[in-house]
Design a protein around this motif. Structure first.
Motif, PDB file in Angstrom:
ATOM      1  N   THR A  69       0.935  -1.572  -0.024  1.00 30.85           N
ATOM      2  CA  THR A  69       0.010  -0.198  -0.035  1.00 30.85           C
ATOM      3  C   THR A  69       1.224   1.373   0.340  1.00 30.85           C
ATOM      4  OG1 THR A  69      -1.654  -1.392   1.403  1.00 30.85           O
ATOM      5  CG2 THR A  69      -1.634   1.350   1.068  1.00 30.85           C
ATOM      6  N   THR A  70       0.803   2.290  -0.682  1.00 33.55           N
ATOM      7  CA  THR A  70       1.845   3.411  -0.853  1.00 33.55           C
ATOM      8  C   THR A  70       0.693   4.042  -0.439  1.00 33.55           C
ATOM      9  OG1 THR A  70       2.998   2.882  -2.902  1.00 33.55           O
ATOM     10  CG2 THR A  70       3.145   4.590  -2.283  1.00 33.55           C
ATOM     11  N   VAL A  71       1.358   5.097   0.475  1.00 34.76           N
ATOM     12  CA  VAL A  71       0.188   6.569   0.315  1.00 34.76           C
ATOM     13  C   VAL A  71       1.362   7.940   0.206  1.00 34.76           C
ATOM     14  CG1 VAL A  71       0.032   7.869   2.645  1.00 34.76           C
ATOM     15  CG2 VAL A  71      -0.267   5.530   2.389  1.00 34.76           C
ATOM     16  N   LYS A  72       1.165   8.036  -0.722  1.00 34.58           N
ATOM     17  CA  LYS A  72       1.720   9.670  -1.168  1.00 34.58           C
ATOM     18  C   LYS A  72       0.655  11.039  -0.554  1.00 34.58           C
ATOM     19  CE  LYS A  72       3.554   8.525  -6.072  1.00 34.58           C
ATOM     20  NZ  LYS A  72       3.353   8.263  -6.856  1.00 34.58           N
ATOM     21  N   ALA A  73       1.502  12.092  -0.556  1.00 36.98           N
ATOM     22  CA  ALA A  73       1.213  13.526   0.129  1.00 36.98           C
ATOM     23  C   ALA A  73       2.030  14.306  -0.804  1.00 36.98           C
ATOM     24  CB  ALA A  73       1.970  13.479   1.843  1.00 36.98           C
ATOM     25  N   LYS A  74       0.880  14.845  -1.268  1.00 37.27           N
ATOM     26  CA  LYS A  74       1.338  16.324  -2.128  1.00 37.27           C
ATOM     27  C   LYS A  74       1.710  17.446  -1.685  1.00 37.27           C
ATOM     28  CE  LYS A  74       2.263  17.137  -7.015  1.00 37.27           C
ATOM     29  NZ  LYS A  74       3.345  16.832  -7.879  1.00 37.27           N
ATOM     30  N   ILE A  75       2.193  17.524  -0.654  1.00 35.32           N
ATOM     31  CA  ILE A  75       2.775  19.100  -0.346  1.00 35.32           C
ATOM     32  C   ILE A  75       3.716  19.808  -0.563  1.00 35.32           C
ATOM     33  CG2 ILE A  75       2.532  17.722   1.802  1.00 35.32           C
ATOM     34  CD1 ILE A  75       1.177  20.798   2.732  1.00 35.32           C
ATOM     35  N   ASP A  76       4.409  20.735  -0.723  1.00 31.22           N
ATOM     36  CA  ASP A  76       5.701  21.674  -0.284  1.00 31.22           C
ATOM     37  C   ASP A  76       5.453  22.000   1.745  1.00 31.22           C
ATOM     38  OD1 ASP A  76       7.899  22.670   0.047  1.00 31.22           O
ATOM     39  OD2 ASP A  76       7.595  24.045  -2.254  1.00 31.22           O
ATOM     40  N   ILE A  77       6.333  21.104   2.207  1.00 31.51           N
ATOM     41  CA  ILE A  77       6.589  21.814   3.413  1.00 31.51           C
ATOM     42  C   ILE A  77       6.805  22.883   3.934  1.00 31.51           C
ATOM     43  CG2 ILE A  77       4.848  20.422   4.078  1.00 31.51           C
ATOM     44  CD1 ILE A  77       7.555  18.446   4.998  1.00 31.51           C
ATOM     45  N   GLY A  78       8.454  23.453   2.735  1.00 36.43           N
ATOM     46  CA  GLY A  78       9.889  23.722   2.846  1.00 36.43           C
ATOM     47  C   GLY A  78      10.604  23.120   3.153  1.00 36.43           C
ATOM     48  N   PHE A  79      12.147  24.589   3.278  1.00 39.40           N
ATOM     49  CA  PHE A  79      13.370  23.098   2.703  1.00 39.40           C
ATOM     50  C   PHE A  79      14.192  22.494   4.025  1.00 39.40           C
ATOM     51  CE2 PHE A  79      17.748  22.849   3.444  1.00 39.40           C
ATOM     52  CZ  PHE A  79      18.612  22.392   2.613  1.00 39.40           C
ATOM     53  N   GLY A  80      13.633  21.520   5.084  1.00 35.90           N
ATOM     54  CA  GLY A  80      14.215  21.603   6.369  1.00 35.90           C
ATOM     55  C   GLY A  80      13.396  20.970   6.995  1.00 35.90           C
ATOM     56  N   ASN A  81      11.963  20.400   6.627  1.00 32.60           N
ATOM     57  CA  ASN A  81      10.454  20.512   7.335  1.00 32.60           C
ATOM     58  C   ASN A  81      10.533  18.514   6.766  1.00 32.60           C
ATOM     59  OD1 ASN A  81       9.860  22.862   8.870  1.00 32.60           O
ATOM     60  ND2 ASN A  81       9.276  23.044   7.419  1.00 32.60           N
ATOM     61  N   LYS A  82      10.378  17.566   7.616  1.00 31.74           N
ATOM     62  CA  LYS A  82       9.931  16.555   7.707  1.00 31.74           C
ATOM     63  C   LYS A  82       8.453  16.520   8.092  1.00 31.74           C
ATOM     64  CE  LYS A  82      14.977  15.438   8.691  1.00 31.74           C
ATOM     65  NZ  LYS A  82      15.638  14.497   9.792  1.00 31.74           N
ATOM     66  N   LEU A  83       8.240  15.313   6.974  1.00 32.47           N
ATOM     67  CA  LEU A  83       6.617  14.903   7.087  1.00 32.47           C
ATOM     68  C   LEU A  83       6.028  13.825   7.670  1.00 32.47           C
ATOM     69  CD1 LEU A  83       3.239  15.985   6.210  1.00 32.47           C
ATOM     70  CD2 LEU A  83       3.920  14.777   4.628  1.00 32.47           C
ATOM     71  N   TYR A  84       5.368  13.626   8.480  1.00 35.91           N
ATOM     72  CA  TYR A  84       5.258  12.096   9.767  1.00 35.91           C
ATOM     73  C   TYR A  84       3.512  11.559   9.422  1.00 35.91           C
ATOM     74  CZ  TYR A  84       9.723  13.119  11.842  1.00 35.91           C
ATOM     75  OH  TYR A  84      11.357  12.543  12.056  1.00 35.91           O
ATOM     76  N   ILE A  85       3.674  10.354   9.421  1.00 39.76           N
ATOM     77  CA  ILE A  85       2.279   9.820   9.709  1.00 39.76           C
ATOM     78  C   ILE A  85       1.991   9.543  10.669  1.00 39.76           C
ATOM     79  CG2 ILE A  85       3.293   8.449   8.014  1.00 39.76           C
ATOM     80  CD1 ILE A  85       0.279   8.588   6.790  1.00 39.76           C
ATOM     81  N   ARG A  86       0.741   9.267  11.071  1.00 35.39           N
ATOM     82  CA  ARG A  86       0.474   9.018  12.067  1.00 35.39           C
ATOM     83  C   ARG A  86      -0.879   8.117  12.062  1.00 35.39           C
ATOM     84  NH1 ARG A  86       1.695  12.251  17.695  1.00 35.39           N
ATOM     85  NH2 ARG A  86       3.736  12.503  17.313  1.00 35.39           N
ATOM     86  N   GLY A  87      -1.768   7.306  12.656  1.00 32.84           N
ATOM     87  CA  GLY A  87      -2.712   6.570  12.401  1.00 32.84           C
ATOM     88  C   GLY A  87      -2.720   5.319  13.240  1.00 32.84           C
ATOM     89  N   SER A  88      -4.320   4.708  12.780  1.00 30.86           N
ATOM     90  CA  SER A  88      -5.200   3.723  13.494  1.00 30.86           C
ATOM     91  C   SER A  88      -4.402   2.029  13.997  1.00 30.86           C
ATOM     92  CB  SER A  88      -6.466   3.331  13.416  1.00 30.86           C
ATOM     93  OG  SER A  88      -6.279   3.283  12.454  1.00 30.86           O
ATOM     94  N   GLU A  89      -3.745   1.786  12.896  1.00 29.89           N
ATOM     95  CA  GLU A  89      -3.067   0.834  12.298  1.00 29.89           C
ATOM     96  C   GLU A  89      -2.103  -0.150  11.718  1.00 29.89           C
ATOM     97  OE1 GLU A  89      -6.914  -2.688  11.969  1.00 29.89           O
ATOM     98  OE2 GLU A  89      -7.864  -0.973  12.661  1.00 29.89           O
ATOM     99  N   GLY A  90      -1.743  -0.931  11.399  1.00 37.28           N
ATOM    100  CA  GLY A  90      -0.820  -1.398   9.953  1.00 37.28           C
ATOM    101  C   GLY A  90       0.677  -0.961  10.481  1.00 37.28           C
ATOM    102  N   GLY A  91       0.921  -0.972  11.856  1.00 38.58           N
ATOM    103  CA  GLY A  91       2.260  -0.204  12.088  1.00 38.58           C
ATOM    104  C   GLY A  91       1.811   0.820  12.519  1.00 38.58           C
ATOM    105  N   LEU A  92       1.548   1.667  12.163  1.00 39.46           N
ATOM    106  CA  LEU A  92       1.285   3.591  12.577  1.00 39.46           C
ATOM    107  C   LEU A  92       0.417   3.361  14.048  1.00 39.46           C
ATOM    108  CD1 LEU A  92      -0.387   5.095   9.689  1.00 39.46           C
ATOM    109  CD2 LEU A  92       1.752   4.583  10.082  1.00 39.46           C
ATOM    110  N   SER A  93       0.848   5.227  14.413  1.00 37.34           N
ATOM    111  CA  SER A  93       0.615   4.853  16.327  1.00 37.34           C
ATOM    112  C   SER A  93      -0.093   6.440  15.771  1.00 37.34           C
ATOM    113  CB  SER A  93       1.762   4.882  16.954  1.00 37.34           C
ATOM    114  OG  SER A  93       1.337   5.434  18.546  1.00 37.34           O
TER     115      SER A  93
END
Length: 151
Positions: A69-93
């Protein structure tokens, strides 16, 4: 003078004559001959066995072995920032995010999961501290999921 035969001597027994008779072989049963046809029948080899095509996958969201399962997020968050994902299942918390990878384009982040158990509710988190606005996103297992989060 002739000698009289001693009564202790016995005459050699005579062999009985055995009459040899020829034995007859059993009479074979006759098999009826096949009916004659005007043209001889052609005998051809059977066609080669065809390989079965693999079963087609259905579009149902049930987990299967090695399902990606691939999850892509299309967003420019600026240089030096990082994007994380949190959730309910499948190894996410909901307590700690999973770091996503930024693609060379600079505005697309990606993460791949194996064998998600079913639809998963998730949120994107900037630098694992600032939550994305709006409702949770629904990740569909076995597909590429593209989202555009807002902060």
């Amino acid at each position: 003078m002739t000698k009289a035969k001693d009564s202790t001597e016995t005459a050699a027994p005579k062999k009985a004559a055995v009459k040899k008779t020829a034995t007859k072989a059993p009479t074979p049963t006759k098999v009826p001959a096949p009916a004659k046809t005007s043209t001889p029948a052609k005998v051809s080899a059977p066609p080669p066995a065809k390989k079965k095509a693999p079963a087609k996958k259905t579009a149902t969201p049930t987990p299967a072995a090695d399902q990606l399962t691939t999850v892509k997020a299309k967003i420019d968050i600026g240089f030096g920032n990082k994007l994380y994902i949190r959730g309910s299942e499948g190894g996410l918390s909901w307590e700690k995010g999973a770091l996503m990878t930024c693609l060379p384009t600079g505005d697309t982040w990606i993460i791949v999961f194996e064998n998600l158990p079913g639809p998963v509710a998730a949120k994107f988190v900037l630098n694992d501290t600032v939550w994305s606005a709006g409702e949770d996103f629904a990740i569909t297992p076995g597909q590429e999921n593209l989202f555009t989060p807002l902060f």
